[in-house]
Write a protein that holds these residues in place. Structure first.
Motif, PDB file in Angstrom:
ATOM      1  N   GLU A  32     -35.977 -61.851 -28.300  1.00 18.99           N
ATOM      2  CA  GLU A  32     -36.776 -60.758 -28.841  1.00 18.99           C
ATOM      3  C   GLU A  32     -36.937 -60.811 -30.358  1.00 18.99           C
ATOM      4  N   MET A  33     -36.248 -61.729 -31.019  1.00 17.20           N
ATOM      5  CA  MET A  33     -36.392 -61.864 -32.471  1.00 17.20           C
ATOM      6  C   MET A  33     -37.813 -62.291 -32.808  1.00 17.20           C
ATOM      7  N   ASN A  34     -38.273 -61.922 -34.000  1.00 21.86           N
ATOM      8  CA  ASN A  34     -39.568 -62.455 -34.403  1.00 21.86           C
ATOM      9  C   ASN A  34     -39.386 -63.935 -34.746  1.00 21.86           C
ATOM     10  N   ALA A  35     -40.478 -64.678 -34.690  1.00 22.76           N
ATOM     11  CA  ALA A  35     -40.419 -66.132 -34.840  1.00 22.76           C
ATOM     12  C   ALA A  35     -39.802 -66.557 -36.177  1.00 22.76           C
ATOM     13  N   TYR A  36     -40.208 -65.901 -37.259  1.00 24.92           N
ATOM     14  CA  TYR A  36     -39.689 -66.272 -38.571  1.00 24.92           C
ATOM     15  C   TYR A  36     -38.198 -65.938 -38.685  1.00 24.92           C
ATOM     16  N   GLY A  37     -37.779 -64.828 -38.112  1.00 26.81           N
ATOM     17  CA  GLY A  37     -36.363 -64.473 -38.102  1.00 26.81           C
ATOM     18  C   GLY A  37     -35.539 -65.507 -37.346  1.00 26.81           C
ATOM     19  N   PHE A  38     -36.088 -65.992 -36.238  1.00 26.42           N
ATOM     20  CA  PHE A  38     -35.389 -67.011 -35.449  1.00 26.42           C
ATOM     21  C   PHE A  38     -35.267 -68.307 -36.255  1.00 26.42           C
ATOM     22  N   GLU A  39     -36.314 -68.665 -36.984  1.00 21.30           N
ATOM     23  CA  GLU A  39     -36.256 -69.856 -37.831  1.00 21.30           C
ATOM     24  C   GLU A  39     -35.186 -69.696 -38.914  1.00 21.30           C
ATOM     25  N   ARG A  40     -35.102 -68.521 -39.509  1.00 21.76           N
ATOM     26  CA  ARG A  40     -34.073 -68.261 -40.540  1.00 21.76           C
ATOM     27  C   ARG A  40     -32.669 -68.315 -39.934  1.00 21.76           C
ATOM     28  N   LEU A  41     -32.517 -67.847 -38.687  1.00 21.79           N
ATOM     29  CA  LEU A  41     -31.226 -67.939 -38.013  1.00 21.79           C
ATOM     30  C   LEU A  41     -30.848 -69.408 -37.830  1.00 21.79           C
ATOM     31  N   CYS A  42     -31.787 -70.227 -37.395  1.00 21.97           N
ATOM     32  CA  CYS A  42     -31.516 -71.661 -37.221  1.00 21.97           C
ATOM     33  C   CYS A  42     -31.173 -72.302 -38.557  1.00 21.97           C
ATOM     34  N   GLN A  43     -31.833 -71.879 -39.625  1.00 17.99           N
ATOM     35  CA  GLN A  43     -31.528 -72.349 -40.966  1.00 17.99           C
ATOM     36  C   GLN A  43     -30.067 -72.043 -41.299  1.00 17.99           C
ATOM     37  N   ARG A  44     -29.647 -70.826 -41.021  1.00 19.49           N
ATOM     38  CA  ARG A  44     -28.266 -70.407 -41.303  1.00 19.49           C
ATOM     39  C   ARG A  44     -27.269 -71.220 -40.480  1.00 19.49           C
ATOM     40  N   ILE A  45     -27.578 -71.446 -39.219  1.00 22.14           N
ATOM     41  CA  ILE A  45     -26.691 -72.234 -38.354  1.00 22.14           C
ATOM     42  C   ILE A  45     -26.521 -73.639 -38.921  1.00 22.14           C
ATOM     43  N   LEU A  46     -27.636 -74.261 -39.324  1.00 23.55           N
ATOM     44  CA  LEU A  46     -27.550 -75.615 -39.865  1.00 23.55           C
ATOM     45  C   LEU A  46     -26.752 -75.632 -41.166  1.00 23.55           C
ATOM     46  N   ARG A  47     -26.923 -74.628 -42.003  1.00 26.18           N
ATOM     47  CA  ARG A  47     -26.118 -74.544 -43.237  1.00 26.18           C
ATOM     48  C   ARG A  47     -24.630 -74.456 -42.908  1.00 26.18           C
ATOM     49  N   ASP A 145     -23.371 -70.779 -27.963  1.00 27.68           N
ATOM     50  CA  ASP A 145     -22.013 -71.255 -28.238  1.00 27.68           C
ATOM     51  C   ASP A 145     -21.822 -71.565 -29.726  1.00 27.68           C
ATOM     52  N   MET A 146     -22.853 -72.127 -30.377  1.00 31.11           N
ATOM     53  CA  MET A 146     -22.773 -72.410 -31.811  1.00 31.11           C
ATOM     54  C   MET A 146     -22.672 -71.115 -32.606  1.00 31.11           C
ATOM     55  N   ILE A 147     -23.488 -70.133 -32.237  1.00 35.13           N
ATOM     56  CA  ILE A 147     -23.463 -68.840 -32.925  1.00 35.13           C
ATOM     57  C   ILE A 147     -22.072 -68.225 -32.833  1.00 35.13           C
ATOM     58  N   ILE A 148     -21.476 -68.296 -31.653  1.00 39.94           N
ATOM     59  CA  ILE A 148     -20.139 -67.744 -31.435  1.00 39.94           C
ATOM     60  C   ILE A 148     -19.100 -68.511 -32.245  1.00 39.94           C
ATOM     61  N   SER A 149     -19.120 -69.831 -32.155  1.00 38.30           N
ATOM     62  CA  SER A 149     -18.090 -70.625 -32.850  1.00 38.30           C
ATOM     63  C   SER A 149     -18.202 -70.505 -34.363  1.00 38.30           C
ATOM     64  N   ILE A 152     -21.607 -66.173 -36.507  1.00 41.10           N
ATOM     65  CA  ILE A 152     -22.826 -65.689 -37.158  1.00 41.10           C
ATOM     66  C   ILE A 152     -23.370 -64.494 -36.368  1.00 41.10           C
ATOM     67  N   GLY A 153     -23.344 -63.321 -36.968  1.00 45.02           N
ATOM     68  CA  GLY A 153     -23.902 -62.128 -36.341  1.00 45.02           C
ATOM     69  C   GLY A 153     -23.100 -61.585 -35.175  1.00 45.02           C
ATOM     70  N   VAL A 154     -21.904 -62.079 -34.988  1.00 41.90           N
ATOM     71  CA  VAL A 154     -21.034 -61.617 -33.896  1.00 41.90           C
ATOM     72  C   VAL A 154     -19.624 -61.443 -34.444  1.00 41.90           C
ATOM     73  N   LYS A 155     -18.857 -60.633 -33.771  1.00 42.22           N
ATOM     74  CA  LYS A 155     -17.452 -60.500 -34.132  1.00 42.22           C
ATOM     75  C   LYS A 155     -16.653 -60.340 -32.845  1.00 42.22           C
ATOM     76  N   PRO A 156     -15.484 -60.960 -32.805  1.00 41.59           N
ATOM     77  CA  PRO A 156     -14.664 -60.847 -31.597  1.00 41.59           C
ATOM     78  C   PRO A 156     -14.118 -59.436 -31.449  1.00 41.59           C
ATOM     79  N   MET A 157     -13.932 -59.024 -30.213  1.00 40.93           N
ATOM     80  CA  MET A 157     -13.346 -57.720 -29.923  1.00 40.93           C
ATOM     81  C   MET A 157     -12.181 -57.922 -28.969  1.00 40.93           C
ATOM     82  N   THR A 158     -11.177 -57.081 -29.129  1.00 42.44           N
ATOM     83  CA  THR A 158     -10.041 -57.109 -28.228  1.00 42.44           C
ATOM     84  C   THR A 158     -10.163 -55.926 -27.281  1.00 42.44           C
ATOM     85  N   SER A 159      -9.935 -56.191 -26.013  1.00 39.62           N
ATOM     86  CA  SER A 159      -9.988 -55.140 -25.020  1.00 39.62           C
ATOM     87  C   SER A 159      -8.653 -55.129 -24.279  1.00 39.62           C
ATOM     88  N   TYR A 160      -8.209 -53.941 -23.910  1.00 39.48           N
ATOM     89  CA  TYR A 160      -6.930 -53.814 -23.214  1.00 39.48           C
ATOM     90  C   TYR A 160      -7.130 -53.135 -21.873  1.00 39.48           C
TER      91      TYR A 160
END
Length: 170
Positions: A32-47, A145-149, A152-160
């Motif tokens: 659902e991201m706009n195309a340019y936003g998705f390109e910027r996300l890929c830019q960030r991943i590569l960096r 998987d790359m975004i998670i590792s 980028i834009g995610v944070k781990p959560m602990t659940s009990y």
């Protein structure tokens, strides 16, 4: 009812939004991201993967290349890498690989096509054609998987899970 009481058999299964698997939710957000936003996300991943001078091309008239960057290998060799980003729910086919390859300029030494979808067998074969410039492929699952590792834009959560019997027997 707990999370484990829900059965996820197919995409038509209805279940509360808060119980959707997080990878599915992240994939939906990427679609659902706009195309340019998705390109910027890929830019960030590569960096984050070690590329330098990563730039996204202008929004229009990019000639089939969404961006480029440099990757320094072992602190010695630098290679110019072009990338293309496709927000697909389905599969990227061989024609998209050929079009991307045709847009590459002489200074590009490596190319990568990143999608939120998958690649057809024909696309994989075309990308790995030994007689042509090789194009690395990153499918949607690998992208998530790359975004998670990279965190980028995610944070781990602990659940009990609460052991109610433990407290009742105190």
């Amino acid at each position: 009812m707990s999370f484990n009481d829900y059965t996820f058999l197919d995409n038509s299964t209805e279940y509360p939004e808060e119980l959707k698997p997080w990878k599915e939710k992240l994939t939906k957000i990427l679609h659902e991201m706009n195309a340019y936003g998705f390109e910027r996300l890929c830019q960030r991943i590569l960096r984050e993967c070690g590329f330098s001078h990563v730039e996204v091309t202008k929004k229009s008239g990019d000639g089939g290349i969404d961006g480029r960057g440099k990757l320094k290998i072992n602190g010695v060799f630098s290679i110019v890498v072009a990338f293309q980003c496709k927000r697909y729910k389905g599969s990227v086919g061989a024609p998209a690989i050929r079009d991307f390859r045709g847009a590459l300029t002489a200074d590009v030494e490596k190319a990568v096509l990143i999608t939120t979808g998958t690649f057809t067998q024909e696309a994989k074969k075309e990308a790995n054609n030994p007689a042509k410039v090789q194009i690395d492929l990153i499918n949607g699952e690998e992208l998530v998987d790359m975004i998670i590792s990279l965190g980028i834009g995610v944070k781990p959560m602990t659940s009990y899970e609460i052991d109610e019997d433990f407290f009742e027997n105190m």
